[in-house]
Design a protein around this motif. Sequence first.
Motif, short mmCIF file in Angstrom:
data_model
loop_
_atom_site.label_atom_id
_atom_site.label_comp_id
_atom_site.label_asym_id
_atom_site.label_seq_id
_atom_site.Cartn_x
_atom_site.Cartn_y
_atom_site.Cartn_z
N ARG A 17 -43.18 27.04 -17.61
CA ARG A 17 -43.55 27.63 -16.35
C ARG A 17 -44.23 28.90 -16.79
O ARG A 17 -43.69 29.84 -17.49
CB ARG A 17 -42.53 27.90 -15.15
N SER A 18 -45.22 29.27 -16.08
CA SER A 18 -45.92 30.58 -16.16
C SER A 18 -45.14 31.77 -15.49
O SER A 18 -45.42 33.06 -16.05
CB SER A 18 -47.36 30.72 -15.66
N LEU A 19 -44.53 31.33 -14.56
CA LEU A 19 -43.41 32.62 -13.78
C LEU A 19 -41.92 31.81 -13.93
O LEU A 19 -41.81 30.87 -13.43
CB LEU A 19 -43.98 32.64 -12.60
N ALA A 20 -41.25 32.60 -14.38
CA ALA A 20 -39.88 32.40 -14.20
C ALA A 20 -39.12 33.49 -13.75
O ALA A 20 -39.41 34.50 -13.95
CB ALA A 20 -39.12 32.06 -15.65
N GLU A 21 -38.17 33.18 -12.48
CA GLU A 21 -37.52 34.36 -11.77
C GLU A 21 -35.89 34.10 -11.66
O GLU A 21 -35.58 32.92 -11.76
CB GLU A 21 -38.07 34.35 -10.57
N THR A 22 -35.38 34.89 -11.48
CA THR A 22 -33.94 35.06 -11.28
C THR A 22 -33.63 34.76 -9.62
O THR A 22 -34.68 34.73 -8.87
CB THR A 22 -33.27 36.30 -11.55
N MET A 23 -32.55 34.54 -9.36
CA MET A 23 -32.11 34.50 -7.87
C MET A 23 -31.82 36.14 -7.45
O MET A 23 -31.86 36.76 -8.31
CB MET A 23 -30.66 33.94 -7.50
N TRP A 24 -31.84 36.28 -6.21
CA TRP A 24 -31.79 37.69 -5.62
C TRP A 24 -30.17 38.03 -5.91
O TRP A 24 -29.43 36.88 -5.79
CB TRP A 24 -32.02 37.75 -4.11
N ARG A 25 -30.10 39.13 -6.37
CA ARG A 25 -28.54 39.25 -6.89
C ARG A 25 -28.16 40.79 -6.69
O ARG A 25 -28.76 41.73 -6.65
CB ARG A 25 -28.67 39.02 -8.33
N LEU A 26 -26.83 40.98 -5.78
CA LEU A 26 -26.23 42.25 -5.49
C LEU A 26 -25.74 42.88 -7.01
O LEU A 26 -25.10 42.43 -7.74
CB LEU A 26 -25.17 42.12 -4.59
N GLU A 27 -26.09 44.17 -7.01
CA GLU A 27 -25.70 45.16 -7.86
C GLU A 27 -24.96 46.02 -7.26
O GLU A 27 -25.54 47.07 -6.65
CB GLU A 27 -26.77 45.44 -8.78
N LYS A 28 -23.41 45.93 -7.63
CA LYS A 28 -22.64 46.94 -6.86
C LYS A 28 -22.75 48.45 -7.87
O LYS A 28 -23.17 48.29 -8.86
CB LYS A 28 -21.53 46.61 -7.02
N GLY A 29 -22.15 49.46 -7.01
CA GLY A 29 -22.36 50.66 -8.00
C GLY A 29 -22.30 52.07 -6.87
O GLY A 29 -22.12 51.90 -5.83
N THR A 30 -22.50 52.96 -7.32
CA THR A 30 -22.61 54.23 -6.40
C THR A 30 -23.65 54.23 -5.49
O THR A 30 -23.57 54.45 -4.49
CB THR A 30 -22.78 55.60 -7.39
N THR A 31 -24.91 53.45 -6.10
CA THR A 31 -25.94 53.34 -5.06
C THR A 31 -26.47 51.87 -5.41
O THR A 31 -27.13 51.31 -6.34
CB THR A 31 -27.06 54.02 -5.54
N PRO A 32 -25.54 51.17 -4.53
CA PRO A 32 -25.74 49.39 -4.61
C PRO A 32 -27.25 49.01 -4.37
O PRO A 32 -27.87 49.60 -3.46
CB PRO A 32 -24.74 48.76 -3.76
N TYR A 33 -27.50 47.88 -4.66
CA TYR A 33 -29.06 47.38 -4.13
C TYR A 33 -28.91 45.98 -4.75
O TYR A 33 -28.09 45.42 -5.27
CB TYR A 33 -30.00 48.05 -5.02
N VAL A 34 -30.04 45.22 -4.00
CA VAL A 34 -30.32 43.76 -4.56
C VAL A 34 -31.50 43.87 -5.40
O VAL A 34 -32.58 44.44 -4.98
CB VAL A 34 -30.29 42.78 -3.24
N SER A 35 -31.48 42.80 -6.28
CA SER A 35 -32.91 43.00 -7.09
C SER A 35 -33.13 41.33 -7.68
O SER A 35 -32.19 40.49 -7.58
CB SER A 35 -32.37 43.39 -8.64
N LYS A 36 -34.26 41.42 -8.14
CA LYS A 36 -34.67 39.93 -8.89
C LYS A 36 -35.65 40.28 -9.96
O LYS A 36 -36.60 41.39 -9.62
CB LYS A 36 -35.60 39.26 -7.44
N PHE A 37 -35.30 39.58 -10.74
CA PHE A 37 -36.20 39.85 -12.18
C PHE A 37 -37.19 38.48 -12.02
O PHE A 37 -36.81 37.37 -11.76
CB PHE A 37 -35.38 39.74 -13.38
N ALA A 38 -38.47 38.71 -12.66
CA ALA A 38 -39.50 37.81 -12.68
C ALA A 38 -39.97 37.83 -14.07
O ALA A 38 -40.12 39.17 -14.60
CB ALA A 38 -40.43 37.74 -11.83
N MET A 39 -40.44 36.96 -14.90
CA MET A 39 -41.17 37.06 -16.19
C MET A 39 -42.49 36.12 -15.98
O MET A 39 -42.60 35.01 -16.06
CB MET A 39 -40.43 36.57 -17.21
#
Length: 411
Positions: free
Chosen positions: A247-269
């Motif tokens: 695949r020319s584009l591979a991506e992760t699922m959306w994922r919660l990152e906990k911490g002092t400043t939480p956020y959701v993220s997605k990586f792609a290559m």
Amino acid sequence: MLARILLLVATLSIPGASRAEQTEAEKAGFASRLTIYLAKGAPDACGPGCDRWIAIEGQVDNDAASRVRRFLAGVKDTQRPIYLHSPGGNVEQSYVIGRLLRSRKAVARVGQTIVTACAAGTQVDAACLKTKNAGGEIEAELTTYHAMCNSACGYLFLGATSREVAPDAALAVHNSRLVFAIHGHPPAALLAEFRQRRTAAADRDRTAYISAMGISRELDDLIHTVKFENLHVLTRTELDRFGIDTRSLAETMWRLEKGTTPYVSKFAMLKNEIGPSFRTMEWRLYCDNKNRVPLMFAAEIDEAAIGKRTIVMTADAAPNEEAGGLSVRAGKYEMWSGSLDFGKFRAIMASRSLHVREITRKPDETADTTKFDIDATGLPSAWRQLEANCPPATAAPKSPWPSAPLPGRGT
């Protein structure tokens, strides 16, 4: 002498099983026998329109292939994806299972299934394994984060006709070793000769299997150089070059990152238009701040691109509503940060895809545009998890971009 040779052959284990075992630490969190079961998750849990999958996990044991054959014979839906999470095991069994997957044109992905009925950290205890082996569909969740398919599992994975390795998952290889059960005291020279012959035969079997699966001979050459005691995690470039995940584009699922400043993220290559390498990208959404949702984007700089870069994002539900702007270079990354009003954010949440355009304006006033889509279907679930972790009053991130690094397997 012939009688002694026959006696030696008869007392070798099956006869000299080729294994790709891991250390005890690497086995942690895996069952000692391969487990296969049906799983059902939330809507779009395994991709757009997909909520059911087959889980295959644990050590590839000496009887794994027969169990997988019986199980697959009862699953008529050949397009139900198979998610693999295994540290390895018996190589010969993996060849058999891989050929079974090839015969049903299987879709395989590296991912870990988390059964809902099993308490946290108990996915491989006796009670949970009993649930997984009871038959029927099991309520579960999926994650590719830190999921692995190592050693012998890789051969199983190669059997599928469609193969996907997310950027936050690992497909790792190394050379196998032969495990013998020897009784008596055969002459050292005879044992050495037998071991040499079996090793050569195992190498030929591996070469033939990789070729039969349509994978580049380069993978076989690489495996031969990696000692059994080590592991080589295949890079995105190698996955593409060897023909494993093209695949020319591979991506992760959306994922919660906990911490002092939480956020959701997605990586792609994303594969570079010039050359065989890939660029890593990340999207982050933070807790709402003053009725706006902070959005950040970062990407490795494409060294072949010259000029100022603008990032533009739109969603299916509101194609005329754009987010983005000029990116800022910082080291080997380019970054953009802003915020979305709730209208734009709801449009993203209601969409299947986020459409991305990267516009590079060259010094001669011409422009190059790169377009691609990232999957937005898992975002609503991740956002609900984020809301549950947001502090009562959320401040906007102090830094234009948090210090957490992007994944390092981009090339």
